[in-house]
Design an enzyme around this catalytic site. Structure first.
Site, PDB file in Angstrom:
ATOM      1  N   ALA A   9     -27.464  41.165 -16.062  1.00 39.68           N
ATOM      2  CA  ALA A   9     -26.457  40.685 -17.021  1.00 39.68           C
ATOM      3  C   ALA A   9     -25.398  41.752 -17.329  1.00 39.68           C
ATOM      4  O   ALA A   9     -24.426  41.479 -18.032  1.00 39.68           O
ATOM      5  CB  ALA A   9     -27.145  40.266 -18.324  1.00 39.68           C
ATOM      6  N   GLY A  43     -31.022  44.546 -14.341  1.00 40.80           N
ATOM      7  CA  GLY A  43     -29.816  44.722 -15.158  1.00 40.80           C
ATOM      8  C   GLY A  43     -28.748  43.719 -14.750  1.00 40.80           C
ATOM      9  O   GLY A  43     -27.551  44.000 -14.813  1.00 40.80           O
ATOM     10  N   GLY A  62     -23.709  60.934 -14.236  1.00 37.78           N
ATOM     11  CA  GLY A  62     -24.588  61.237 -13.102  1.00 37.78           C
ATOM     12  C   GLY A  62     -23.798  61.813 -11.941  1.00 37.78           C
ATOM     13  O   GLY A  62     -24.271  62.723 -11.232  1.00 37.78           O
ATOM     14  N   LYS A 113     -19.854  54.136 -22.269  1.00 44.49           N
ATOM     15  CA  LYS A 113     -20.837  54.929 -21.507  1.00 44.49           C
ATOM     16  C   LYS A 113     -21.758  55.692 -22.455  1.00 44.49           C
ATOM     17  O   LYS A 113     -21.292  56.332 -23.390  1.00 44.49           O
ATOM     18  CB  LYS A 113     -20.113  55.885 -20.549  1.00 44.49           C
ATOM     19  CG  LYS A 113     -21.085  56.639 -19.650  1.00 44.49           C
ATOM     20  CD  LYS A 113     -20.416  57.169 -18.406  1.00 44.49           C
ATOM     21  CE  LYS A 113     -21.393  57.981 -17.548  1.00 44.49           C
ATOM     22  NZ  LYS A 113     -22.493  57.170 -17.018  1.00 44.49           N
ATOM     23  N   SER A 120     -27.876  56.120 -14.258  1.00 44.43           N
ATOM     24  CA  SER A 120     -27.658  57.553 -14.496  1.00 44.43           C
ATOM     25  C   SER A 120     -28.348  57.988 -15.781  1.00 44.43           C
ATOM     26  O   SER A 120     -28.876  57.159 -16.533  1.00 44.43           O
ATOM     27  CB  SER A 120     -26.160  57.848 -14.551  1.00 44.43           C
ATOM     28  OG  SER A 120     -25.581  57.170 -15.637  1.00 44.43           O
ATOM     29  N   HIS A 159     -14.808  58.610 -18.571  1.00 48.81           N
ATOM     30  CA  HIS A 159     -15.342  57.246 -18.443  1.00 48.81           C
ATOM     31  C   HIS A 159     -14.977  56.417 -19.670  1.00 48.81           C
ATOM     32  O   HIS A 159     -14.608  56.953 -20.714  1.00 48.81           O
ATOM     33  CB  HIS A 159     -16.864  57.272 -18.285  1.00 48.81           C
ATOM     34  CG  HIS A 159     -17.314  57.649 -16.911  1.00 48.81           C
ATOM     35  ND1 HIS A 159     -17.464  58.960 -16.521  1.00 48.81           N
ATOM     36  CD2 HIS A 159     -17.619  56.886 -15.828  1.00 48.81           C
ATOM     37  CE1 HIS A 159     -17.852  58.994 -15.254  1.00 48.81           C
ATOM     38  NE2 HIS A 159     -17.955  57.751 -14.801  1.00 48.81           N
TER      39      HIS A 159
HETATM   40  P1  NAD Z   1     -24.315  47.833 -18.799  1.00 46.39           P
HETATM   41  O1  NAD Z   1     -24.775  48.295 -20.154  1.00 46.39           O
HETATM   42  O2  NAD Z   1     -23.136  46.934 -18.697  1.00 46.39           O
HETATM   43  O3  NAD Z   1     -25.533  47.096 -18.055  1.00 46.39           O
HETATM   44  C1  NAD Z   1     -26.860  47.516 -18.089  1.00 46.39           C
HETATM   45  C2  NAD Z   1     -27.732  46.268 -18.125  1.00 46.39           C
HETATM   46  O4  NAD Z   1     -29.098  46.668 -17.992  1.00 46.39           O
HETATM   47  C3  NAD Z   1     -27.603  45.481 -19.447  1.00 46.39           C
HETATM   48  O5  NAD Z   1     -27.401  44.116 -19.193  1.00 46.39           O
HETATM   49  C4  NAD Z   1     -28.941  45.746 -20.140  1.00 46.39           C
HETATM   50  O6  NAD Z   1     -29.370  44.628 -20.932  1.00 46.39           O
HETATM   51  C5  NAD Z   1     -29.862  45.939 -18.940  1.00 46.39           C
HETATM   52  N1  NAD Z   1     -31.055  46.732 -19.245  1.00 46.39           N
HETATM   53  C6  NAD Z   1     -31.147  47.885 -19.956  1.00 46.39           C
HETATM   54  N2  NAD Z   1     -32.433  48.301 -19.985  1.00 46.39           N
HETATM   55  C7  NAD Z   1     -33.154  47.402 -19.283  1.00 46.39           C
HETATM   56  C8  NAD Z   1     -34.530  47.292 -18.946  1.00 46.39           C
HETATM   57  N3  NAD Z   1     -35.428  48.173 -19.401  1.00 46.39           N
HETATM   58  N4  NAD Z   1     -34.929  46.244 -18.183  1.00 46.39           N
HETATM   59  C9  NAD Z   1     -34.028  45.309 -17.762  1.00 46.39           C
HETATM   60  N5  NAD Z   1     -32.706  45.359 -18.051  1.00 46.39           N
HETATM   61  C10 NAD Z   1     -32.281  46.396 -18.795  1.00 46.39           C
HETATM   62  O7  NAD Z   1     -24.117  49.182 -17.958  1.00 46.39           O
HETATM   63  P2  NAD Z   1     -23.400  49.353 -16.530  1.00 46.39           P
HETATM   64  O8  NAD Z   1     -21.991  49.806 -16.720  1.00 46.39           O
HETATM   65  O9  NAD Z   1     -23.681  48.151 -15.683  1.00 46.39           O
HETATM   66  O10 NAD Z   1     -24.193  50.625 -15.979  1.00 46.39           O
HETATM   67  C11 NAD Z   1     -25.616  50.600 -15.836  1.00 46.39           C
HETATM   68  C12 NAD Z   1     -26.092  51.959 -15.333  1.00 46.39           C
HETATM   69  O11 NAD Z   1     -25.544  52.226 -14.029  1.00 46.39           O
HETATM   70  C13 NAD Z   1     -25.647  53.139 -16.203  1.00 46.39           C
HETATM   71  O12 NAD Z   1     -26.693  54.105 -16.209  1.00 46.39           O
HETATM   72  C14 NAD Z   1     -24.435  53.679 -15.477  1.00 46.39           C
HETATM   73  O13 NAD Z   1     -24.168  55.018 -15.751  1.00 46.39           O
HETATM   74  C15 NAD Z   1     -24.884  53.482 -14.048  1.00 46.39           C
HETATM   75  N6  NAD Z   1     -23.806  53.437 -13.052  1.00 46.39           N
HETATM   76  C16 NAD Z   1     -24.053  54.054 -11.862  1.00 46.39           C
HETATM   77  C17 NAD Z   1     -23.133  53.970 -10.837  1.00 46.39           C
HETATM   78  C18 NAD Z   1     -23.477  54.556  -9.493  1.00 46.39           C
HETATM   79  O14 NAD Z   1     -22.678  54.397  -8.531  1.00 46.39           O
HETATM   80  N7  NAD Z   1     -24.639  55.189  -9.325  1.00 46.39           N
HETATM   81  C19 NAD Z   1     -21.930  53.267 -11.031  1.00 46.39           C
HETATM   82  C20 NAD Z   1     -21.711  52.624 -12.250  1.00 46.39           C
HETATM   83  C21 NAD Z   1     -22.671  52.707 -13.259  1.00 46.39           C
END
Ligand code: NAD
Length: 254
Positions: A11, A9, A152, A146, A86, A142
């Protein structure tokens, strides 16, 4: 010989923050995978398996629909997994556990150190405040992008309260109340999710009794809190035996 940290992920919002935090840690960045074609300067791999073949550990902040296939690919490659995505279903989480029998996995609903402490406090408070008197309610807010609710972290807080009370969250969860719901059930753990603007993440846990309220609140102002915690977990997990770890283990609170 496997080397460096990979980012799934790469990007995304978290992915780009992780690139900066890996650089700040001094650890080598092995490269990344993203289904989006948005390009950055980092080395891109065509598949998780290709990246896992060379990276010692990968950090995954992608989408819940990818968790099961990532679990299989990383377990097969023997690459440690820091999982922050999440919205995983119970079936997805079973695949994460199966992978953790073969590789070390750090899975946390929230990698911010403050939230890790909040989860510990939530469990301790729930164990001392009787469910019949203290209603537990969790409110989170959020940004408008989201895709899953409750967050999560909110579910993690709910699990901590359920653990403190010796019950299963799934048996007592009340989420998304609407219409004629009837009176609140004794022992229920309630959830409300707000979405709007660009809020990075706000969580409050309220214990409400007839004669007093106690609230714990965490506000994240910058995703860097999560990214720095995830990189800390990636550095900690290297060389550990297979198993399912949490941020409590990483911070030495377990
Ligand atoms: P985002 O949409 O900005 O980024 C997600 C990235 O993953 C995108 O670039 C998308 O193209 C890529 N992606 C999606 N499916 C994919 C796959 N099958 N293979 C490869 N790449 C894939 O989202 P974000 O804000 O960066 O959040 C991502 C995840 O992390 C969400 O589930 C969010 O809830 C979670 N999150 C968790 C925490 C934590 O501390 N645990 C904190 C922030 C966000």
């Amino acid at each position: 010989m496997k080397h460096g940290i990979g980012i799934l992920g790469i990007a995304g919002r978290m992915g780009q923050m992780l690139v900066e935090e890996v650089a700040a840690s001094g650890a080598p960045l092995a490269g990344g995978v993203d289904k989006s074609s948005a390009t950055g300067d980092e080395r891109r791999f065509a598949s998780v398996a290709d990246l896992a073949a060379i990276a010692e550990v990968v950090i995954d902040f992608t989408h819940a629909s990818a968790a099961a296939s990532h679990a299989d690919a990383l377990a097969e490659a023997g690459t440690a997994w820091i999982l922050g995505t999440s919205g995983l279903s119970l079936a997805d989480e079973a695949r994460v556990e199966a992978a953790a029998a073969r590789i070390p996995v750090v899975y946390a609903p929230n990698f911010a150190p403050g939230v890790t402490l909040l989860l510990s406090l939530a469990e301790t408070m729930a164990a001392s405040l009787p469910a019949a008197r203290y209603d537990a309610e969790i409110v989170e807010m959020h940004h408008r992008q989201k895709v899953d609710a409750p967050s999560g972290t909110a579910i993690g807080l709910g699990r901590a309260v359920a653990t403190g009370r010796g019950v299963k969250l799934e048996d007592v969860m009340e989420s998304g109340r609407h219409g004629h719901t009837g009176a609140r059930k004794e022992g229920a753990i309630g959830f409300a999710a707000l979405r709007g603007g660009q809020v990075v993440g706000e969580h409050s846990l309220l214990f409400a009794a007839a004669d007093e309220h106690i609230a714990l609140t965490h506000r994240a102002f910058d995703r860097r809190a999560f990214a720095a915690g995830a990189v800390r977990a990636a550095l900690w997990v290297r060389g550990r035996p297979a198993g399912l770890y949490s941020m409590k283990d990483v911070l030495g609170l377990a």
